[in-house]
Design a protein around this motif. Sequence first.
Motif, short mmCIF file in Angstrom:
data_model
loop_
_atom_site.label_atom_id
_atom_site.label_comp_id
_atom_site.label_asym_id
_atom_site.label_seq_id
_atom_site.Cartn_x
_atom_site.Cartn_y
_atom_site.Cartn_z
N VAL A 1 0.77 -1.21 0.09
CA VAL A 1 0.06 0.00 0.07
C VAL A 1 0.88 1.08 0.14
N TYR A 2 0.71 2.18 -0.96
CA TYR A 2 1.32 3.51 -1.12
C TYR A 2 0.63 4.44 -0.70
N PHE A 3 1.02 5.25 0.40
CA PHE A 3 0.43 6.36 0.91
C PHE A 3 1.13 7.66 0.57
N TYR A 4 0.34 8.42 -0.21
CA TYR A 4 1.03 9.96 -0.48
C TYR A 4 0.49 10.84 0.20
N LEU A 5 1.53 11.43 0.89
CA LEU A 5 1.12 12.44 2.10
C LEU A 5 1.07 13.96 1.55
N ASP A 6 0.41 14.78 2.15
CA ASP A 6 0.11 16.08 1.80
C ASP A 6 1.42 16.96 2.22
N GLN A 7 2.44 16.44 2.62
CA GLN A 7 3.49 17.33 3.60
C GLN A 7 4.79 16.38 3.67
N PRO A 8 5.64 17.00 3.67
CA PRO A 8 7.08 16.37 3.88
C PRO A 8 7.06 15.57 5.43
N LEU A 9 7.75 14.61 5.48
CA LEU A 9 7.76 13.89 6.88
C LEU A 9 9.39 14.24 7.47
N ASP A 10 9.46 14.61 8.62
CA ASP A 10 10.49 14.93 9.37
C ASP A 10 11.21 13.79 9.63
N THR A 11 11.97 12.90 9.14
CA THR A 11 12.69 11.94 9.42
C THR A 11 13.89 11.62 8.49
N LYS A 12 15.04 11.03 8.69
CA LYS A 12 15.99 10.46 7.90
C LYS A 12 15.82 9.02 7.63
N ALA A 13 14.89 8.13 8.23
CA ALA A 13 15.04 7.14 8.14
C ALA A 13 14.20 6.63 6.99
N TYR A 14 14.76 5.49 6.08
CA TYR A 14 14.32 5.13 4.83
C TYR A 14 13.23 3.98 5.03
N TYR B 1 -2.63 3.89 -2.84
CA TYR B 1 -2.81 2.99 -3.87
C TYR B 1 -2.37 1.63 -3.45
N VAL B 2 -3.13 0.45 -3.83
CA VAL B 2 -2.75 -0.88 -3.66
C VAL B 2 -2.17 -1.32 -4.74
N GLN B 3 -0.79 -1.74 -4.61
CA GLN B 3 0.03 -2.35 -5.52
C GLN B 3 -0.16 -3.80 -5.54
N ARG B 4 -0.76 -4.52 -6.44
CA ARG B 4 -0.94 -6.01 -6.07
C ARG B 4 0.25 -6.84 -6.86
N HIS B 5 1.00 -7.56 -6.21
CA HIS B 5 1.94 -8.64 -7.02
C HIS B 5 1.23 -9.93 -6.76
N ARG B 6 0.44 -10.71 -7.63
CA ARG B 6 -0.31 -11.94 -7.18
C ARG B 6 0.75 -12.98 -7.02
N TRP B 7 1.88 -12.89 -7.70
CA TRP B 7 2.93 -13.85 -7.60
C TRP B 7 3.82 -13.28 -6.71
#
Length: 433
Positions: free
Chosen positions: A282-295, A371-377
């Motif tokens: 699941v891809y979440f597109y946010l309306d603002q930057p996030l204050d973090t350096k962790a990937y 958005y839900v990206q499905r990889h059925r396999w």
Amino acid sequence: MSECTIVIGAGVAGMAAASKLKEAGKKVVVVEASDHAGGRMVRLTRNGDFVEAGAQGIHTNYTETLKLVEKYGLTKDIIHQSNDQTCFLSRTGEKLFPAGHMGIFKMLGLRGSLDLGRFLTRHMLMMKDFSLFETHRDIPEYDDISVADALKWAGPAFRDFVLLPGAHAMVGTDLNHTNLYHFLNLMKLVLTTKVMTLRNGLASLPEAIASTLDVRYSSPVRTLLIDGQKITGVELESGERIHGSHVVIACPIGAAAKIIPDHLAPTKDFLSSFPNVPLSLVYFYLDQPLDTKAYCYFGHAYRRTTFNMALNHTVKTPHLVPSGKGIISAWPCYPDSAVIDRLTDTEVKDKALRDMEIFFPGIAGMVEHAYVQRHRWGLSRMEPRIHAKILAFKQQAERLPGVLFANSDYDGVHMESGVRAGLRAAAKVMSTS
Ligand SMILES: Cc1cc2nc3c(=O)[nH]c(=O)nc-3n(C[C@H](O)[C@H](O)[C@H](O)COP(=O)(O)OP(=O)(O)OC[C@H]3O[C@@H](n4cnc5c(N)ncnc54)[C@H](O)[C@@H]3O)c2cc1C
């Protein structure tokens, strides 16, 4: 009979095979079910931002993939990922950002650090030799046992901060559902290489190759054509038949199983029963930057939940996210991923959003789009004793006249496995024509 080779699938394996054949002057046609090249190399686009929604990175030891990158003029597009900072939830739900080796040792504590040392010595330094990109030998000591059973000496910190996140991120399962062989393969890859991406996304490689080939899109294959014992071509879902001297099957195992005719029973049975990990990301597109350096975020020490890993694409691949706004993907792992696969998109999104809240408090109020990206396999699942079965299958599949398998799925699962499998299939076509 036509001297044309038919390649089924325009993923990286099919592209590697077709490219090699074309280079050798052979006639080749690629038939692809979807309307684009890339398969599980997927680029999602939204408002000028891009994310990788399939394969995430090229490792520095992907030698054959890198040769293709060079051959198709994409070396200038290579971007090294730093992937420095990871976040782990502690047992009490606190966010830990361990810095460097000392930070990891501190997080693991004395017992966890000793366990790490034991694992690295016993299983990395003294690891039995095998290819990371091709299933070429059986090592029963690695194949016949799950990670959970092989490493049951592990204490809680090593299990929660290293083994569970490692299995989740790399093999897409928990510790019970993958063999030690596959886990060591991925651990070695991650510990001994660095990761790179391409400026316009990984899919730009198969796209560049496809642009030089005869690819027929929206042409799903229904079945193989057989004359006596020999495969002589393919029949498309549309009913059209294409004849050729060789057919290279370069689609995921599940899709390959469907197109094999029933009377090729051992081949069909093996492919139909191969275990896999479906992945709904699941891809979440946010309306603002996030204050973090962790990937990357892992929650395994704190909780047992479905989406226990998150990627922060704005930090991981900043070159793809010019807006700088947060884009978070939520990752399930097997066996939960198989349950999630049966839910609706809305149900999957709701569940993922709840699981993301502890990593990113208040995220629900920031989501512009999901958005839900499905990889059925998704990925193949290397359960205990599967390597011996793969080797037996390969021997038997090699005797099928007219057909070659170019498959990343039972050769290590990496995109480099697909490229090498494609190149091997092309070499066999050339040696028999
Ligand atoms: C979420 C995710 C993350 C991953 N991350 C990494 C990573 O970081 N590094 C890495 O090395 N690997 C990664 N992988 C694995 C990597 O994506 C695969 O190994 C590789 O892309 C597989 O390439 P392929 O060509 O073998 O198959 P695919 O990419 O699956 O291509 C097969 C093609 O066949 C087509 N097809 C299917 N059925 C038919 C049919 N009947 N007729 C015609 N065409 C058909 C499909 O549409 C598809 O285009 C990841 C995979 C996933 C799902």
